[in-house]
Design an enzyme around this catalytic site. Structure first.
Site, mmCIF file in Angstrom:
data_model
loop_
_atom_site.group_PDB
_atom_site.id
_atom_site.type_symbol
_atom_site.label_atom_id
_atom_site.label_comp_id
_atom_site.label_asym_id
_atom_site.label_seq_id
_atom_site.Cartn_x
_atom_site.Cartn_y
_atom_site.Cartn_z
ATOM 1 N N ASN A 1 32.649 36.683 27.448
ATOM 2 C CA ASN A 1 33.150 37.417 26.118
ATOM 3 C C ASN A 1 32.410 38.726 25.795
ATOM 4 O O ASN A 1 33.304 39.548 25.442
ATOM 5 C CB ASN A 1 33.031 36.346 25.173
ATOM 6 C CG ASN A 1 34.124 35.442 25.291
ATOM 7 O OD1 ASN A 1 35.146 35.469 26.210
ATOM 8 N ND2 ASN A 1 33.849 34.279 24.626
ATOM 9 N N GLU B 1 44.719 33.392 50.568
ATOM 10 C CA GLU B 1 44.115 34.669 51.271
ATOM 11 C C GLU B 1 42.866 35.145 50.197
ATOM 12 O O GLU B 1 42.161 35.786 50.865
ATOM 13 C CB GLU B 1 45.237 35.493 50.946
ATOM 14 C CG GLU B 1 45.926 35.897 52.446
ATOM 15 C CD GLU B 1 46.917 37.052 52.229
ATOM 16 O OE1 GLU B 1 46.853 38.237 52.266
ATOM 17 O OE2 GLU B 1 48.207 36.569 52.310
#
Length: 451
Positions: free
Chosen positions: A206, A254
């Site tokens: 954050n 991938e």
């Protein structure tokens, strides 16, 4: 079809989920009630967006997602929010009592009562897929539902769907900003199972995203909504090629193949560019080279660690919008010549690129500007070890005095699990160190034994 099922766990996961599905609906022109005026064929399952949405007989598009939390307040916001009609009520699962920032409650006592229900719902979603390719899991590891229930669910998914890939988007505790005292415990215990049960984990934190909002969007006091909208742009760019057509499409599996050199070294940094406010964008259009450079800026990283302190092993650039392969190749060539961006010597090429012609969509009334082209980078860098060593250090300070440990033991954990998880992370830090070391000094022998 290559469907993906999304699982949003705990408050962080659910709120990122809200921002993310809001953005997906805007990108595909799906209304909050699930209708899609542009989709003429009712029930046609071959459209690209069907990877994330399933279509009912009535022409309603439902996200392939499950939201779960151990306490009802956050999920009730979804149940009463703008997009309440988008989800099937069975997809929103909430318990009665909180995990109270306690990993053991999320993983053992309270989590295990709800986990079978969750798996049942996930099974229903999976049966609805023709070719499930994997799961996207959204959670934070500082709290307890995201860490405890998140780990439990990932472990169970590994058993039930062994070969399917699991991508995690994980919010890690920030260096300065803390939301709970026992964050280090929860994070270490949770990372211990993330190591084993996710294939790729994208680290978010954050504080880093706050800084990006403050610096690039001039928001003085960013809210979680600001942060989540930025995160959902990243996630949207990652999955864009599954949902739209483009020149170079990239599958979820991938990512794994191209980014993970060794099974344990699968914690990724992400960055997104251009992050500019609407006022600025009015005056400037950024070229492919400029956004590529800015994606490599340490300040653009969405986790607090400095990639200049480590080396890149691999990196995946996902462009969207008005981008042609020629520009991408030129931009990548420039990056390779920069001395500040260093790759490990055993991975000479290191780049995977994807291009998608759908320009980035922005949420109306949001902070990000509408731009012609954007890039999202996911990179595997040895500097990620900084994130772990920071948490480990805090863990050690507390664990040396066994502070707060009784809360965990009282919920049915054993003290040995703490030290086991901590040792696993120590090994992980060592793995990162070895991977970044110059090869050739007889390290090949050791590595053979380790993996």
């Amino acid at each position: 079809m290559r469907e993906c099922i999304s699982i949003h766990i705990g408050q962080a996961g659910i709120q990122v989920g809200n921002a993310r599905w809001e953005l997906y609906c805007l990108e595909h022109g799906i209304q909050p009630d699930g209708q899609m005026p542009s989709d003429k064929t009712v029930g046609g399952g071959d459209d690209a967006f069907n990877t994330f949405f399933s279509e009912t007989g009535a022409g309603k598009h439902v996200p392939r997602a499950v939201f779960l939390d151990l306490e009802p307040t956050v999920i009730d916001e979804v149940r009463t929010g703008t997009y309440r009609q988008l989800f099937h009520p069975e997809q929103l699962i909430s318990g009665k009592e909180d995990a109270a920032n306690n990993f053991a409650r999320g993983h053992y006592t309270i989590g295990k009562e709800i986990v079978d229900l969750c798996l049942d719902r996930i099974r229903k979603l999976a049966d609805n897929c023709t070719g499930l390719q994997g799961f996207l899991v959204f959670h934070a590891v500082g709290g307890x539902t995201g860490s405890g229930l998140g780990s439990l669910l990932l472990e169970r998914l590994s058993v039930d769907y062994g070969k399917k890939s699991k991508l995690g988007f994980t919010v890690y505790p920030s260096p300065q900003v803390s939301t709970s005292v026992v964050e280090p415990y929860n994070s270490v215990l949770s990372t211990h199972s993330l190591l084993e049960h996710t294939d790729v984990s994208v680290l978010l934190d954050n504080e880093a995203i706050y800084d990006i909002c403050r610096r690039s969007l001039d928001i003085e006091r960013p809210t979680y909504t600001n942060l989540n909208r930025l995160v959902s742009q990243v996630i949207s760019s990652l999955t864009a090629s599954l949902r739209f057509d483009g020149a170079l499409n990239v599958d979820v599996t991938e990512f794994q193949t191209n980014l993970v050199p060794y099974p344990r070294i699968h914690f990724m940094l992400s960055s997104y560019a251009p992050v500019i406010s609407a006022e600025k964008a009015y005056h400037e259009q950024l070229s492919v080279a400029e956004i590529t450079n800015s994606a490599f800026e340490p300040a653009s990283m969405m986790a607090k660690c400095d990639p200049r302190h480590g080396k890149y092993m691999a990196c995946c650039l996902m462009y969207r919008g008005d981008v042609v392969p020629k520009d991408v190749n030129a931009a990548v060539a420039t990056i390779k010549t920069k001395r500040t961006i260093q790759f490990v010597d055993w991975c000479p090429t290191g780049f995977k690129c994807g291009i998608n012609y759908q320009p980035p969509t922005v949420v109306p009334g949001g902070d990000l500007a509408k731009v012609q082209r954007a890039v999202c980078m996911i990179s595997n860098s040895t500097s990620v070890a900084e994130v772990f060593s920071r948490i480990d250090h805090k863990f050690d300070l507390m664990y040396a005095k066994r502070a707060f440990v009784h809360w965990y033991v009282g919920e049915g954990m054993e003290e040995g699990e703490f030290s086991e998880a901590r040792e696993d992370l120590a090994a992980l830090e060592k793995d990162y160190e070895e991977v970044g070391a110059e090869s050739g000094e007889g390290e090949e022998g050791d590595e053979g034994e380790e993996y």
